[in-house]
Scaffold this motif. Structure first.
Motif, PDB file in Angstrom:
ATOM      1  N   LEU A 197      19.543  20.222  33.016  1.00  0.00           N
ATOM      2  CA  LEU A 197      20.292  20.771  34.149  1.00  0.00           C
ATOM      3  C   LEU A 197      19.619  22.031  34.687  1.00  0.00           C
ATOM      4  O   LEU A 197      19.527  22.232  35.906  1.00  0.00           O
ATOM      5  N   LEU A 198      19.147  22.873  33.759  1.00  0.00           N
ATOM      6  CA  LEU A 198      18.462  24.102  34.178  1.00  0.00           C
ATOM      7  C   LEU A 198      17.192  23.776  34.951  1.00  0.00           C
ATOM      8  O   LEU A 198      16.966  24.310  36.051  1.00  0.00           O
ATOM      9  N   PHE A 199      16.367  22.896  34.407  1.00  0.00           N
ATOM     10  CA  PHE A 199      15.096  22.575  35.060  1.00  0.00           C
ATOM     11  C   PHE A 199      15.307  21.809  36.367  1.00  0.00           C
ATOM     12  O   PHE A 199      14.515  21.943  37.302  1.00  0.00           O
ATOM     13  N   LYS A 200      16.366  21.041  36.431  1.00  0.00           N
ATOM     14  CA  LYS A 200      16.696  20.359  37.687  1.00  0.00           C
ATOM     15  C   LYS A 200      17.035  21.382  38.765  1.00  0.00           C
ATOM     16  O   LYS A 200      16.597  21.253  39.921  1.00  0.00           O
ATOM     17  N   SER A 201      17.797  22.407  38.401  1.00  0.00           N
ATOM     18  CA  SER A 201      18.158  23.454  39.375  1.00  0.00           C
ATOM     19  C   SER A 201      16.945  24.255  39.823  1.00  0.00           C
ATOM     20  O   SER A 201      16.922  24.803  40.925  1.00  0.00           O
ATOM     21  N   LEU A 202      15.908  24.296  38.945  1.00  0.00           N
ATOM     22  CA  LEU A 202      14.670  25.020  39.278  1.00  0.00           C
ATOM     23  C   LEU A 202      13.644  24.108  39.947  1.00  0.00           C
ATOM     24  O   LEU A 202      12.531  24.561  40.242  1.00  0.00           O
ATOM     25  N   HIS A 203      14.018  22.840  40.168  1.00  0.00           N
ATOM     26  CA  HIS A 203      13.148  21.837  40.819  1.00  0.00           C
ATOM     27  C   HIS A 203      11.852  21.599  40.029  1.00  0.00           C
ATOM     28  O   HIS A 203      10.792  21.381  40.606  1.00  0.00           O
ATOM     29  N   CYS A 204      11.983  21.655  38.700  1.00  0.00           N
ATOM     30  CA  CYS A 204      10.834  21.350  37.837  1.00  0.00           C
ATOM     31  C   CYS A 204      10.777  19.849  37.562  1.00  0.00           C
ATOM     32  O   CYS A 204      11.811  19.196  37.438  1.00  0.00           O
ATOM     33  N   THR A 205       9.595  19.315  37.442  1.00  0.00           N
ATOM     34  CA  THR A 205       9.434  17.905  37.109  1.00  0.00           C
ATOM     35  C   THR A 205       9.475  17.721  35.595  1.00  0.00           C
ATOM     36  O   THR A 205       9.239  18.671  34.834  1.00  0.00           O
ATOM     37  N   PRO A 206       9.740  16.499  35.124  1.00  0.00           N
ATOM     38  CA  PRO A 206       9.721  16.256  33.674  1.00  0.00           C
ATOM     39  C   PRO A 206       8.383  16.602  33.032  1.00  0.00           C
ATOM     40  O   PRO A 206       8.354  17.082  31.887  1.00  0.00           O
ATOM     41  N   ASN A 207       7.276  16.398  33.754  1.00  0.00           N
ATOM     42  CA  ASN A 207       5.955  16.710  33.182  1.00  0.00           C
ATOM     43  C   ASN A 207       5.789  18.203  32.939  1.00  0.00           C
ATOM     44  O   ASN A 207       5.138  18.615  31.970  1.00  0.00           O
ATOM     45  N   VAL A 208       6.371  19.025  33.796  1.00  0.00           N
ATOM     46  CA  VAL A 208       6.319  20.483  33.601  1.00  0.00           C
ATOM     47  C   VAL A 208       7.074  20.853  32.317  1.00  0.00           C
ATOM     48  O   VAL A 208       6.611  21.689  31.527  1.00  0.00           O
ATOM     49  N   VAL A 209       8.218  20.231  32.113  1.00  0.00           N
ATOM     50  CA  VAL A 209       9.006  20.485  30.898  1.00  0.00           C
ATOM     51  C   VAL A 209       8.212  20.081  29.655  1.00  0.00           C
ATOM     52  O   VAL A 209       8.206  20.794  28.645  1.00  0.00           O
ATOM     53  N   THR A 210       7.513  18.950  29.737  1.00  0.00           N
ATOM     54  CA  THR A 210       6.687  18.495  28.612  1.00  0.00           C
ATOM     55  C   THR A 210       5.607  19.518  28.287  1.00  0.00           C
ATOM     56  O   THR A 210       5.356  19.823  27.112  1.00  0.00           O
ATOM     57  N   ILE A 211       4.965  20.051  29.306  1.00  0.00           N
ATOM     58  CA  ILE A 211       3.902  21.045  29.105  1.00  0.00           C
ATOM     59  C   ILE A 211       4.462  22.313  28.453  1.00  0.00           C
ATOM     60  O   ILE A 211       3.845  22.899  27.557  1.00  0.00           O
ATOM     61  N   ILE A 212       5.656  22.730  28.874  1.00  0.00           N
ATOM     62  CA  ILE A 212       6.287  23.904  28.256  1.00  0.00           C
ATOM     63  C   ILE A 212       6.550  23.631  26.769  1.00  0.00           C
ATOM     64  O   ILE A 212       6.346  24.502  25.914  1.00  0.00           O
ATOM     65  N   SER A 213       6.977  22.403  26.462  1.00  0.00           N
ATOM     66  CA  SER A 213       7.253  22.062  25.058  1.00  0.00           C
ATOM     67  C   SER A 213       5.993  22.167  24.203  1.00  0.00           C
ATOM     68  O   SER A 213       6.071  22.486  23.013  1.00  0.00           O
ATOM     69  N   ILE A 214       4.841  21.892  24.809  1.00  0.00           N
ATOM     70  CA  ILE A 214       3.576  21.963  24.063  1.00  0.00           C
ATOM     71  C   ILE A 214       3.344  23.381  23.540  1.00  0.00           C
ATOM     72  O   ILE A 214       2.936  23.573  22.383  1.00  0.00           O
ATOM     73  N   PHE A 215       3.627  24.378  24.356  1.00  0.00           N
ATOM     74  CA  PHE A 215       3.401  25.770  23.947  1.00  0.00           C
ATOM     75  C   PHE A 215       4.277  26.144  22.745  1.00  0.00           C
ATOM     76  O   PHE A 215       3.822  26.800  21.810  1.00  0.00           O
ATOM     77  N   PHE A 216       5.550  25.721  22.772  1.00  0.00           N
ATOM     78  CA  PHE A 216       6.436  26.018  21.640  1.00  0.00           C
ATOM     79  C   PHE A 216       6.002  25.260  20.391  1.00  0.00           C
ATOM     80  O   PHE A 216       5.997  25.811  19.288  1.00  0.00           O
ATOM     81  N   GLY A 217       5.638  23.986  20.556  1.00  0.00           N
ATOM     82  CA  GLY A 217       5.234  23.180  19.404  1.00  0.00           C
ATOM     83  C   GLY A 217       3.961  23.686  18.749  1.00  0.00           C
ATOM     84  O   GLY A 217       3.861  23.741  17.516  1.00  0.00           O
ATOM     85  N   VAL A 218       2.984  24.069  19.569  1.00  0.00           N
ATOM     86  CA  VAL A 218       1.725  24.590  19.036  1.00  0.00           C
ATOM     87  C   VAL A 218       1.953  25.944  18.368  1.00  0.00           C
ATOM     88  O   VAL A 218       1.337  26.255  17.344  1.00  0.00           O
ATOM     89  N   ALA A 219       2.870  26.748  18.930  1.00  0.00           N
ATOM     90  CA  ALA A 219       3.179  28.055  18.336  1.00  0.00           C
ATOM     91  C   ALA A 219       3.721  27.904  16.920  1.00  0.00           C
ATOM     92  O   ALA A 219       3.531  28.795  16.077  1.00  0.00           O
ATOM     93  N   CYS A 220       4.374  26.784  16.642  1.00  0.00           N
ATOM     94  CA  CYS A 220       4.905  26.540  15.297  1.00  0.00           C
ATOM     95  C   CYS A 220       3.812  26.684  14.237  1.00  0.00           C
ATOM     96  O   CYS A 220       4.020  27.291  13.187  1.00  0.00           O
ATOM     97  N   GLY A 221       2.618  26.126  14.525  1.00  0.00           N
ATOM     98  CA  GLY A 221       1.517  26.196  13.569  1.00  0.00           C
ATOM     99  C   GLY A 221       1.118  27.625  13.243  1.00  0.00           C
ATOM    100  O   GLY A 221       0.827  27.964  12.086  1.00  0.00           O
ATOM    101  N   PHE A 222       1.117  28.485  14.256  1.00  0.00           N
ATOM    102  CA  PHE A 222       0.727  29.887  14.048  1.00  0.00           C
ATOM    103  C   PHE A 222       1.696  30.606  13.113  1.00  0.00           C
ATOM    104  O   PHE A 222       1.295  31.489  12.348  1.00  0.00           O
ATOM    105  N   PHE A 223       2.977  30.217  13.149  1.00  0.00           N
ATOM    106  CA  PHE A 223       3.967  30.887  12.310  1.00  0.00           C
ATOM    107  C   PHE A 223       4.132  30.221  10.949  1.00  0.00           C
ATOM    108  O   PHE A 223       4.809  30.777  10.068  1.00  0.00           O
ATOM    109  N   ILE A 224       3.543  29.037  10.772  1.00  0.00           N
ATOM    110  CA  ILE A 224       3.527  28.411   9.445  1.00  0.00           C
ATOM    111  C   ILE A 224       2.447  29.045   8.578  1.00  0.00           C
ATOM    112  O   ILE A 224       2.621  29.193   7.361  1.00  0.00           O
ATOM    113  N   TYR A 225       1.330  29.448   9.172  1.00  0.00           N
ATOM    114  CA  TYR A 225       0.172  29.931   8.402  1.00  0.00           C
ATOM    115  C   TYR A 225       0.494  31.134   7.504  1.00  0.00           C
ATOM    116  O   TYR A 225       0.118  31.134   6.328  1.00  0.00           O
ATOM    117  N   PRO A 226       1.203  32.163   7.979  1.00  0.00           N
ATOM    118  CA  PRO A 226       1.498  33.279   7.070  1.00  0.00           C
ATOM    119  C   PRO A 226       2.499  32.853   5.994  1.00  0.00           C
ATOM    120  O   PRO A 226       3.436  32.104   6.269  1.00  0.00           O
TER     121      PRO A 226
END
Length: 304
Positions: free
Chosen positions: A36-65
């Motif tokens: 609903l939020l991204f729809k109100s911001l006129h974002c496409t599903p592909n943009v949302v997918t790309i944003i998810s990549i940043f959070f998912g990849v960040a997970c690895g950085f916080f697992i290492y310590p």
């Protein structure tokens, strides 16, 4: 208003048969709010997918310590990434923005999350455990084997769910792809980038098809018998009921149970145990699903 939102939320779900209980309880409601939020911001599903990549990849950085607080943050990053992954599909269904590129990008996002996680686990294991510090190649070999198994499990789960959805919808036009169709697309596409993306998708689909030869034969038979793509209601229902018990095992090989194994191994301070789970428990489920599903398809082939 609440009735309208409830109706709109239900329309963003795939089907009652294939939705995982944890998704329905947790990720789908959160994903719907993101959508609903991204729809109100006129974002496409592909943009949302790309944003998810940043959070998912960040997970690895916080697992290492080897830090409990940062490891909890890693878990949060992956939960957010998966809620966004849920949101991109829900947004696509909400706005009717479907595309093969979106489906490919969605798969690539999960791959990138786990590449980051696998690297972090290897580096941490080599740093913290004496045996692996002295023999650093061992954990990388285990990681590669686990990664190959992970990829196969995810591919099979996706393939079988799309197969089941054909019988829920009673027609062929679903996301169920064939290597022949993708190969034809590659030949007709002039854009080099599109050709490369489609080629890797072609290899992915070939892997799926080779895993289920009886299913392939059944699909060929159904397409010959029903060239208009519409399955008779009684036949579709018989196939749906026959393959329905497999859905829970297919869901087991997707994100939720895999992430529980990962989170548990992180919280006890032995993230490499996640690789062991991949190589044992998840592979046992994969073997069962593959054998049982082929038996079901073979039985329908005999009755056709």
């Amino acid at each position: 208003m609440f009735d309208r939102l409830r109706s709109e939320y239900k329309a963003t779900l795939k089907s009652a048969d294939t939705e995982e209980h944890i998704d329905l309880f947790f990720y789908r409601p959160i994903g719907f709010m993101w959508a609903l939020l991204f729809k109100s911001l006129h974002c496409t599903p592909n943009v949302v997918t790309i944003i998810s990549i940043f959070f998912g990849v960040a997970c690895g950085f916080f697992i290492y310590p080897a830090d409990y607080g940062l490891n909890l943050l890693a878990i949060l990053m992956l939960v957010i990434a998966n809620s966004l992954d849920s949101a991109d599909g829900q947004l696509a269904r909400m706005t009717k923005q479907y595309s093969r590129l979106g489906r490919i990008l969605d798969g690539m996002a999960g791959d990138l999350w786990f590449i980051s996680i696998y690297i972090a686990i290897c580096l941490r294991t080599n740093r913290d455990l004496a045996f692996f510090h002295e023999h650093p190649w061992v954990i990388w070999l285990i990681a590669v084997l686990a990664g190959v198994c992970h990829a196969r499990q995810a591919a099979v789960a996706d393939y079988l769910r799309q197969f089941h959805l054909m019988f829920v919808k009673k027609d062929f036009p679903t996301e169920f792809e064939t290597s022949a169709n993708i190969k034809a697309q590659i030949r007709s596409t002039r854009n080099i980038f599109s050709k490369i993306v489609l080629y890797f998708y072609y290899l992915y689909t070939c892997l799926q098809e080779r895993s289920f030869p009886q299913m392939g034969l059944l699909m060929q038979q159904l397409r010959r018998d029903y060239p208009d793509g519409k399955l008779p209601g009684p036949l579709a229902e018989q196939l749906r009921v026959a393959t329905l018990p497999m859905c829970k095992w297919e869901n087991f090989m997707t994100f939720n149970w895999r992430s529980f194994a990962l989170f548990a191994s992180i919280l006890v301070g032995r993230p490499m145990w996640y690789f062991i789970a991949e190589l044992t428990v998840f592979n046992i489920v994969l073997a069962y699903v593959q054998v049982r599903h082929e038996q079901i398809c073979k039985s329908f082939l005999k009755s056709c």
